[in-house]
Design a protein around this motif. Structure first.
Motif, mmCIF file in Angstrom:
data_model
loop_
_atom_site.group_PDB
_atom_site.id
_atom_site.type_symbol
_atom_site.label_atom_id
_atom_site.label_comp_id
_atom_site.label_asym_id
_atom_site.label_seq_id
_atom_site.Cartn_x
_atom_site.Cartn_y
_atom_site.Cartn_z
ATOM 1 N N GLU A 66 0.807 -1.225 0.000
ATOM 2 C CA GLU A 66 0.000 0.000 0.000
ATOM 3 C C GLU A 66 0.839 1.274 0.000
ATOM 4 O O GLU A 66 0.603 2.184 -0.787
ATOM 5 C CB GLU A 66 -0.941 -0.002 1.208
ATOM 6 N N GLU A 67 1.821 1.367 0.886
ATOM 7 C CA GLU A 67 2.582 2.611 1.054
ATOM 8 C C GLU A 67 3.676 2.787 -0.003
ATOM 9 O O GLU A 67 3.929 3.900 -0.455
ATOM 10 C CB GLU A 67 3.198 2.677 2.454
ATOM 11 N N MET A 68 4.335 1.707 -0.378
ATOM 12 C CA MET A 68 5.390 1.803 -1.394
ATOM 13 C C MET A 68 4.891 1.357 -2.762
ATOM 14 O O MET A 68 5.659 1.339 -3.720
ATOM 15 C CB MET A 68 6.620 0.978 -0.981
ATOM 16 N N SER A 116 21.513 3.835 10.536
ATOM 17 C CA SER A 116 20.152 3.302 10.648
ATOM 18 C C SER A 116 19.844 2.509 9.377
ATOM 19 O O SER A 116 20.630 2.479 8.438
ATOM 20 C CB SER A 116 19.138 4.430 10.857
ATOM 21 N N LEU A 117 18.685 1.889 9.372
ATOM 22 C CA LEU A 117 18.307 1.047 8.249
ATOM 23 C C LEU A 117 17.489 1.847 7.251
ATOM 24 O O LEU A 117 16.537 2.538 7.614
ATOM 25 C CB LEU A 117 17.495 -0.147 8.755
ATOM 26 N N GLY A 118 17.869 1.761 5.990
ATOM 27 C CA GLY A 118 17.119 2.382 4.913
ATOM 28 C C GLY A 118 16.403 1.311 4.109
ATOM 29 O O GLY A 118 16.763 0.128 4.161
ATOM 30 N N VAL A 119 15.396 1.732 3.363
ATOM 31 C CA VAL A 119 14.649 0.804 2.507
ATOM 32 C C VAL A 119 14.278 1.528 1.218
ATOM 33 O O VAL A 119 13.903 2.705 1.235
ATOM 34 C CB VAL A 119 13.397 0.255 3.239
ATOM 35 N N THR A 120 14.450 0.835 0.100
ATOM 36 C CA THR A 120 14.138 1.421 -1.198
ATOM 37 C C THR A 120 13.791 0.307 -2.179
ATOM 38 O O THR A 120 14.093 -0.857 -1.934
ATOM 39 C CB THR A 120 15.313 2.264 -1.733
ATOM 40 N N LYS A 121 13.156 0.685 -3.281
ATOM 41 C CA LYS A 121 12.894 -0.276 -4.360
ATOM 42 C C LYS A 121 14.007 -0.144 -5.384
ATOM 43 O O LYS A 121 14.204 0.933 -5.953
ATOM 44 C CB LYS A 121 11.545 0.004 -5.035
ATOM 45 N N TYR A 167 19.177 -1.513 3.535
ATOM 46 C CA TYR A 167 20.587 -1.145 3.492
ATOM 47 C C TYR A 167 20.973 -0.271 4.682
ATOM 48 O O TYR A 167 20.123 0.401 5.292
ATOM 49 C CB TYR A 167 20.908 -0.399 2.184
ATOM 50 N N ALA A 168 22.246 -0.302 5.002
ATOM 51 C CA ALA A 168 22.790 0.539 6.066
ATOM 52 C C ALA A 168 22.976 1.949 5.523
ATOM 53 O O ALA A 168 23.506 2.132 4.432
ATOM 54 C CB ALA A 168 24.123 -0.024 6.540
ATOM 55 N N ARG A 169 22.509 2.925 6.290
ATOM 56 C CA ARG A 169 22.685 4.308 5.861
ATOM 57 C C ARG A 169 23.252 5.129 7.010
ATOM 58 O O ARG A 169 22.959 4.856 8.186
ATOM 59 C CB ARG A 169 21.394 4.926 5.349
ATOM 60 N N TYR A 170 24.066 6.093 6.670
ATOM 61 C CA TYR A 170 24.665 6.967 7.669
ATOM 62 C C TYR A 170 23.607 7.945 8.154
ATOM 63 O O TYR A 170 22.903 8.573 7.366
ATOM 64 C CB TYR A 170 25.857 7.712 7.073
ATOM 65 N N GLY A 171 23.483 8.068 9.465
ATOM 66 C CA GLY A 171 22.522 8.982 10.063
ATOM 67 C C GLY A 171 21.522 8.214 10.905
ATOM 68 O O GLY A 171 21.240 7.050 10.652
ATOM 69 N N GLY A 172 21.036 8.867 11.930
ATOM 70 C CA GLY A 172 20.115 8.203 12.835
ATOM 71 C C GLY A 172 20.873 7.236 13.724
ATOM 72 O O GLY A 172 22.081 7.340 13.916
ATOM 73 N N SER A 173 20.156 6.274 14.261
ATOM 74 C CA SER A 173 20.789 5.236 15.071
ATOM 75 C C SER A 173 19.845 4.051 15.134
ATOM 76 O O SER A 173 18.682 4.143 14.772
ATOM 77 C CB SER A 173 21.114 5.742 16.474
#
Length: 96
Positions: free
Chosen positions: A15-17, A42-47, A28-34
């Motif tokens: 629904e959302e993506m 923090s964890l990122g998510v993408t298509k 994937y691992a992304r720089y920023g957050g915790s």
């Protein structure tokens, strides 16, 4: 290491993506957050299509994966993806 997607999270991705059969979801691992595993990451998510996946999970012909270059982030933990019912956002937990 494996990926576990709850029923609620599958619905969220659809629904959302607007994820459809045959598409790929990249964690994937992304720089920023915790996170509970790392400060400053923090964890990122993408298509997107995979290049060198090391962990994969498929349900309803939707493919979830983690690239080899991001294995360090998970520190041998399984990734569990769920949804916060109040915020209607993804939640992540890591279990050995």
């Amino acid at each position: 290491m494996k990926i576990v997607i709850s029923k609620e999270a599958m619905t969220w991705f659809k629904e959302e993506m607007e994820t459809k059969s045959g598409e790929y979801i990249h964690f994937y691992a992304r720089y920023g957050g915790s996170s509970s595993l790392h400060d400053a990451f923090s964890l990122g998510v993408t298509k997107e299509q995979p290049m060198d996946p090391s962990v994969e999970y498929e349900e309803d012909n939707i493919h979830f994966y983690i690239e080899s270059r991001d294995e360090w982030y998970f520190d041998h933990h399984d990734l569990h993806v769920n949804v916060d019912k109040e915020l209607k956002e993804l939640t992540y937990s890591y279990k050995k």
